[in-house]
Design a protein around this motif. Structure first.
Motif, PDB file in Angstrom:
ATOM      1  N   PRO A 389      11.219   4.280  12.620  1.00 56.68           N
ATOM      2  CA  PRO A 389      10.153   4.096  13.453  1.00 56.68           C
ATOM      3  C   PRO A 389       9.033   5.139  13.558  1.00 56.68           C
ATOM      4  N   TYR A 390       9.673   6.280  13.020  1.00 55.26           N
ATOM      5  CA  TYR A 390       8.616   7.526  13.193  1.00 55.26           C
ATOM      6  C   TYR A 390       7.956   7.801  11.923  1.00 55.26           C
ATOM      7  N   TYR A 391       7.885   6.952  10.900  1.00 55.97           N
ATOM      8  CA  TYR A 391       7.218   7.140   9.697  1.00 55.97           C
ATOM      9  C   TYR A 391       5.896   5.957   9.662  1.00 55.97           C
ATOM     10  N   LYS A 392       4.810   6.301   9.252  1.00 51.18           N
ATOM     11  CA  LYS A 392       3.868   5.222   9.310  1.00 51.18           C
ATOM     12  C   LYS A 392       3.040   5.677   7.878  1.00 51.18           C
ATOM     13  N   PHE A 393       2.312   4.412   7.480  1.00 47.40           N
ATOM     14  CA  PHE A 393       1.538   4.432   6.011  1.00 47.40           C
ATOM     15  C   PHE A 393       0.426   4.067   6.738  1.00 47.40           C
ATOM     16  N   LEU A 394      -0.803   5.175   6.709  1.00 45.38           N
ATOM     17  CA  LEU A 394      -2.155   4.684   7.226  1.00 45.38           C
ATOM     18  C   LEU A 394      -3.024   4.092   6.364  1.00 45.38           C
ATOM     19  N   SER A 395      -2.941   4.321   4.834  1.00 47.33           N
ATOM     20  CA  SER A 395      -3.881   3.533   4.215  1.00 47.33           C
ATOM     21  C   SER A 395      -3.054   3.622   2.631  1.00 47.33           C
ATOM     22  N   VAL A 396      -3.672   2.642   1.811  1.00 47.83           N
ATOM     23  CA  VAL A 396      -2.861   2.633   0.265  1.00 47.83           C
ATOM     24  C   VAL A 396      -4.130   3.097  -0.594  1.00 47.83           C
ATOM     25  N   ASP A 397      -3.814   4.300  -1.524  1.00 48.55           N
ATOM     26  CA  ASP A 397      -4.814   4.737  -2.723  1.00 48.55           C
ATOM     27  C   ASP A 397      -4.426   4.063  -3.801  1.00 48.55           C
ATOM     28  N   GLU A 398      -5.480   3.983  -4.579  1.00 49.46           N
ATOM     29  CA  GLU A 398      -5.284   3.703  -6.016  1.00 49.46           C
ATOM     30  C   GLU A 398      -5.386   4.854  -7.027  1.00 49.46           C
ATOM     31  N   ASP A 399      -4.723   4.673  -8.104  1.00 47.67           N
ATOM     32  CA  ASP A 399      -4.776   5.928  -9.161  1.00 47.67           C
ATOM     33  C   ASP A 399      -3.930   5.498 -10.295  1.00 47.67           C
ATOM     34  N   ARG A 400      -4.014   6.044 -11.437  1.00 47.12           N
ATOM     35  CA  ARG A 400      -3.356   5.938 -12.449  1.00 47.12           C
ATOM     36  C   ARG A 400      -2.538   6.979 -13.128  1.00 47.12           C
ATOM     37  N   TYR A 401      -1.223   6.418 -13.589  1.00 46.83           N
ATOM     38  CA  TYR A 401      -0.250   7.232 -14.113  1.00 46.83           C
ATOM     39  C   TYR A 401       0.260   6.660 -15.475  1.00 46.83           C
ATOM     40  N   PHE A 402       0.597   7.683 -16.174  1.00 46.88           N
ATOM     41  CA  PHE A 402       1.387   7.189 -17.703  1.00 46.88           C
ATOM     42  C   PHE A 402       2.808   6.569 -17.404  1.00 46.88           C
ATOM     43  N   VAL A 403       2.886   5.146 -17.372  1.00 52.25           N
ATOM     44  CA  VAL A 403       4.271   4.591 -16.891  1.00 52.25           C
ATOM     45  C   VAL A 403       4.310   3.496 -17.843  1.00 52.25           C
ATOM     46  N   LEU A 404       5.582   3.384 -18.372  1.00 53.06           N
ATOM     47  CA  LEU A 404       6.058   2.524 -19.450  1.00 53.06           C
ATOM     48  C   LEU A 404       5.108   2.238 -20.593  1.00 53.06           C
ATOM     49  N   ASP A 405       5.031   3.452 -21.267  1.00 51.11           N
ATOM     50  CA  ASP A 405       4.277   3.539 -22.562  1.00 51.11           C
ATOM     51  C   ASP A 405       2.698   3.565 -22.448  1.00 51.11           C
ATOM     52  N   HIS A 406       2.178   3.347 -21.495  1.00 45.03           N
ATOM     53  CA  HIS A 406       0.782   3.567 -21.380  1.00 45.03           C
ATOM     54  C   HIS A 406       0.120   3.675 -20.023  1.00 45.03           C
ATOM     55  N   THR A 407      -1.147   4.034 -19.935  1.00 46.17           N
ATOM     56  CA  THR A 407      -1.450   4.270 -18.391  1.00 46.17           C
ATOM     57  C   THR A 407      -1.567   3.020 -17.549  1.00 46.17           C
ATOM     58  N   ARG A 408      -1.069   3.266 -16.639  1.00 49.91           N
ATOM     59  CA  ARG A 408      -1.167   1.789 -15.549  1.00 49.91           C
ATOM     60  C   ARG A 408      -1.810   2.173 -14.077  1.00 49.91           C
ATOM     61  N   GLN A 409      -2.550   1.055 -13.752  1.00 51.03           N
ATOM     62  CA  GLN A 409      -3.106   1.341 -12.449  1.00 51.03           C
ATOM     63  C   GLN A 409      -1.942   1.450 -11.246  1.00 51.03           C
TER      64      GLN A 409
END
Length: 883
Positions: A389-409
């Protein structure tokens, strides 16, 4: 007895001194100490002292200068130049003594009067400089930008860096000269009236002094006229057609300003001749000059003359008379909003989409289509990953990371601390400031997912589980977007099981951020500063404790660099050691010559501006709170001036760690603003600009604008490199078909390296073939009987259908539309991706996965070709699609 009489005075003096000391301590020394310690904790102590030095040097220096000016003239007037005894006074001893007695009163005694008056006037005059001291630095540390405006031929940096300071100085100096002239004139008059045996004529020295003062007034008035020329560059008279000066301003108002200057100077010269001439005989030239000046000065107030020029010269020939001036406005606006280097690609639409479908028939193209909107997925994050109850997500961001063999959003969000949902009795001082001190970890999901399946997580839970390689050594989040209270860590409290899942893994804070509290003296000062005595009396605080304050990253950056204007969307970056926040920062100006001002929907609480650069990338350490500033646009004259003023604060972008540099992006708010301006100003010739036949607007669907969104995709620019870009579709004004798709990215397309090189590409469609816009595609969706029937079935029994953001992408010689469809339970409000709709041309297909929907779309085109409903010019291509 005498002591008793002095007692009230002593008590009064003691009270006054105590009040002065209290005010000085609370409002000067306390803030000074705390700010100094805070800057020291950020390793910016030199910057703190430099800002303080500039502030007091400029404010104090200006006050001292004005005091010296006032004092000097009062002193001259009272001591030397105001006495003019009659000739017979020198032979009469009694009269001479009486004269000397009164003269001494003015020469010596008046200093006690005009000294405080000079100080009060100096402070009054210097107040505007106190408020604008930081912008005045631009004048001292600025340099030419190398860009010349085309009306007066000056470098644009003159207008942004020097012109505001010149206007301020001119106004204050004119007020000062006028005040001194009036007050010195009064002082001479008093001397002349009250000192006996004076001549009827003012002494020559007084006349010379007053004439010099008039000369200063004249000089500052003329300077004001000279500066008034530049105000013509910011006229709004011709809006909404164009901004800036037109034919009337440059052919009528500008010559009038020069005439005002000439006639005013002539009036001042003839006035001086009139004053100094014998028995004031030189009167006629003065009266003629004054009459001419009053006539010229009154002409701008007579509106019918420019109205006649506008009606009979400009209106019948609007483009011809204002052509060059409209071109000034176009060029200046494109330069001010960094739109001069936009790359335009004329996109030819092929009604036969089979070849484009074939070229896109690889799984790679579908791994990054962001079918999960951040506006929808935030509810999943809140319901499934806040956990405590004391944690909160304020917003979601978009980015890209090299995951599973190629760049993924990737979508990701920080799990920040917020105790507002705890029971009221738990929201006490100790829990707020010593126990629940920080957030923990983040959640991440791929932007592209299959419909009607469980949500896939790349990073989840309080144990930071990840099956794709995400790992963070210090996942604590002490600094973020939440409105944090101050925190004191480490402390003596036995804090167990709050952050992680294993109580044995709990450990005290061991970072470097925060202000040390090594003594009772600092505890006492912090108690006074926060008006919170519990800081001093708490036994949980140790000598190793550190106080963390100003933990909201926006507040933190604004406190350090109030001259930067921040983007509304800072974003989180996952690093192996810790989390970081990256904040885009802008430099603004409202003095770029002939550039159209921006609308008021850009930055919250922004000033009016007509120039913008994303000149700084700010990195905030979410664990320690360190703040680093990197110059991302060295061509910006404003940030270069601040960099010169504050050496060492702003670093070159090359100094940014490589892992963070990979995550730089084109700012969403900036791109929105640029496209809003470019919608009109892409018509670069005055004729087209005046016609406004090709003006664009943001595409609309369901009554709302399709705003720019992020997309990771290979556009074929750099050896199959996947770019993280912003997409922005636009339609003709008041029409639904598509005119263009704008793509803004940061990839260096020339050298194809890792350098940060922001740029915009516009895919522009011709007028010969109609290209569906998002509203028209949505109409096709609802006209499809199978889709419409399915929507009706879902949109009942405790659930509702929600249409997500429509994804619009250039695809060869066609446009690809992807529409995610969510089903939302009315009970728990957790959205689920239920289907995806894919459209090319006039064909619409709905399925559970992008891959299967696209394959079905291929089959439709094959069928149409076989039945003669479509034309496939390449038989080998048809065979490959069938296979």
């Amino acid at each position: 007895m005498r002591n008793l009489k002095l007692l009230p005075a002593l008590i009064g003096a003691t009270v006054v001194i105590a009040v002065i000391l209290y005010v000085a301590f609370y409002f000067i020394f306390l803030d000074l100490f705390v700010d100094l310690w805070w800057y020291q904790s950020l390793k910016l102590e030199a910057y703190f002292w430099l800002r303080l030095l500039y502030k007091f040097f400029l404010s104090g220096g200006v006050t001292l200068a004005f005091f010296a000016i006032f004092f000097f003239h009062f002193w001259i007037a009272s001591r030397y130049l105001g006495i003019n005894p009659a000739d017979e006074l020198l032979s009469n001893i009694d009269k001479r003594r009486r004269f000397q007695r009164f003269a001494d009163t003015f020469m010596n005694g008046s200093a006690a009067v005009y000294t405080p008056i000079s100080l009060i006037l100096a402070i009054f005059i210097a107040i505007p400089f106190y408020n604008q001291w930081e912008s005045t630095l631009l004048y001292f540390f600025g340099s030419d930008s190398g860009v010349t405006e085309t009306v007066y031929g000056k470098d644009v940096s003159f207008y942004m860096l020097s012109y505001p300071t010149y206007m301020l100085i001119q106004q204050e100096m004119l007020i000062t000269a006028s005040l001194i002239f009036c007050m010195v004139g009064i002082l001479y008059w008093l001397e002349h009236i009250f000192i006996p045996d004076e001549n009827s004529e003012f002494p020559l020295g007084a006349k010379i002094h007053l004439t010099v003062l008039i000369g200063f007034v004249v000089a500052f008035v003329v300077w004001g006229f000279m500066l008034d020329r530049f105000t013509l560059l910011y006229t709004k008279t011709h809006e909404p057609i164009f901004y800036g000066p037109g034919f009337v301003e440059l052919r009528y108002h500008l010559p009038l300003i020069w005439l005002e200057i000439v006639t005013f100077v002539a009036t001042a010269i003839t006035a001086g001749l009139f004053i100094f001439s014998e028995k004031h005989r030189v009167k006629t030239p003065f009266l003629i000059s004054l009459a001419l000046f009053l006539c010229v000065a009154g002409l701008p107030k007579i509106q019918f003359i420019p109205d006649l020029i506008q009606k009979y010269i400009v209106n019948p020939n609007p483009v011809k008379t204002n052509k060059s001036l409209m071109q000034h406005n176009i060029d200046a606006t494109l330069a001010a909003y960094d739109l001069k280097n936009i790359k335009t690609v004329d996109m030819t639409i092929n009604l036969d989409a089979t070849n484009d479908i074939e070229s896109w028939s690889t799984q790679k193209h579908f791994d990054n289509l962001p079918v999960w909107d951040r506006e929808f997925i935030i509810d999943n994050y809140k319901q499934l990953q806040e956990i405590r109850p004391y944690y909160k997500f304020l917003s979601v961001d978009e980015d890209r990371y090299f995951v599973l063999d190629h760049t993924r959003q990737v979508n990701l969000a920080a799990r920040e601390i917020n105790i507002s949902k705890l029971p009221p009795e738990a929201q006490n001082w100790e829990n707020t400031h010593l126990r629940y001190t920080h957030g923990y970890g983040a959640a991440a999901t791929p932007a592209a997912q299959d419909a009607d399946k469980q949500l896939i997580w790349y990073l989840r839970d309080l144990n930071m589980y990840s099956d794709v390689g995400f790992s963070v050594k210090h996942p604590d989040i002490y600094y973020g977007q939440e409105q944090f209270h101050f925190a004191i860590v480490p402390n003596k409290l036995n804090i167990m099981g709050i952050a992680g899942t294993d109580p044995e893994l709990a450990e005290p804070y061991h970072g470097e951020g925060g202000i040390p509290i090594p003594s009772l003296f600092r505890k006492a000062l912090f108690a006074f500063y926060f008006k919170d005595e519990k800081i001093f009396f708490s036994t949980g605080i140790t000598n190793q404790s550190k106080l963390k304050m100003r933990r909201n990253i926006t507040e933190r950056i604004n406190r350090l660099t109030p001259f930067l204007h921040l983007d509304k969307d800072p974003y989180l970056v996952i690093d192996k050691d810790r989390f970081y926040w990256i904040q885009d920062a802008y430099t603004l100006s409202n003095k770029y010559p002939v550039s159209k001002p921006a609308d008021d929907d850009f930055l919250e609480g922004h000033q009016d501006f007509n120039y913008i650069r994303n000149s700084v990338k700010v990195v905030v350490d979410a664990f320690d709170g360190d703040v680093d500033f990197y110059i991302s646009d060295p061509s910006d004259a404003i940030i270069q001036a601040y960099s010169n003023a504050y050496p060492g604060v702003f670093k070159n972008l090359e100094e940014m760690p490589a892992e963070l540099k990979k995550h730089l992006r084109y700012p969403r708010d900036l791109y929105y603003l640029q496209m809003k301006v470019y919608a009109k100003y892409h018509q670069k010739s005055p004729e087209l600009f005046y016609e406004q036949a090709e003006t664009w607007q943001f595409a609309n669907v369901r009554g709302e604008q399709v705003l720019p969104y992020y997309q990771t995709m290979d556009f074929g620019n750099c050896n199959d490199a996947e770019e993280f870009v912003m997409i922005n579709p636009m339609t003709p004004f008041n029409r639904g078909n598509l005119s263009m798709i704008g793509v803004a990215g940061t990839l260096d397309q020339t050298n194809c390296g890792g350098a940060y090189k922001p740029g915009i590409t516009v895919y522009k469609f011709g007028k010969d073939i109609q290209v569906n816009g998002p509203a028209q595609v949505e109409a096709l969706i609802h006209q499809n009987p199978l889709i419409s029937e399915q929507f009706t079935l879902w949109d009942q029994s405790g659930s509702r259908i929600e249409m997500g953001r429509m994804i619009i992408l250039p695809m060869g010689n066609n446009v690809l539309y992807v529409q995610p469809v969510y089903i939302v339970s009315t009970k728990n409000k957790i959205p689920q991706l239920i289907r995806v709709i894919v459209s090319v041309g006039n064909e619409v297909v709905m399925d559970k996965t992008l891959w299967s929907a696209f394959n079905r779309l291929k089959q439709i085109y094959i069928k149409n070709a076989a039945e003669g409903n479509g034309t496939i010019t390449s038989k080998p291509a048809l065979e490959r699609i069938k296979n």
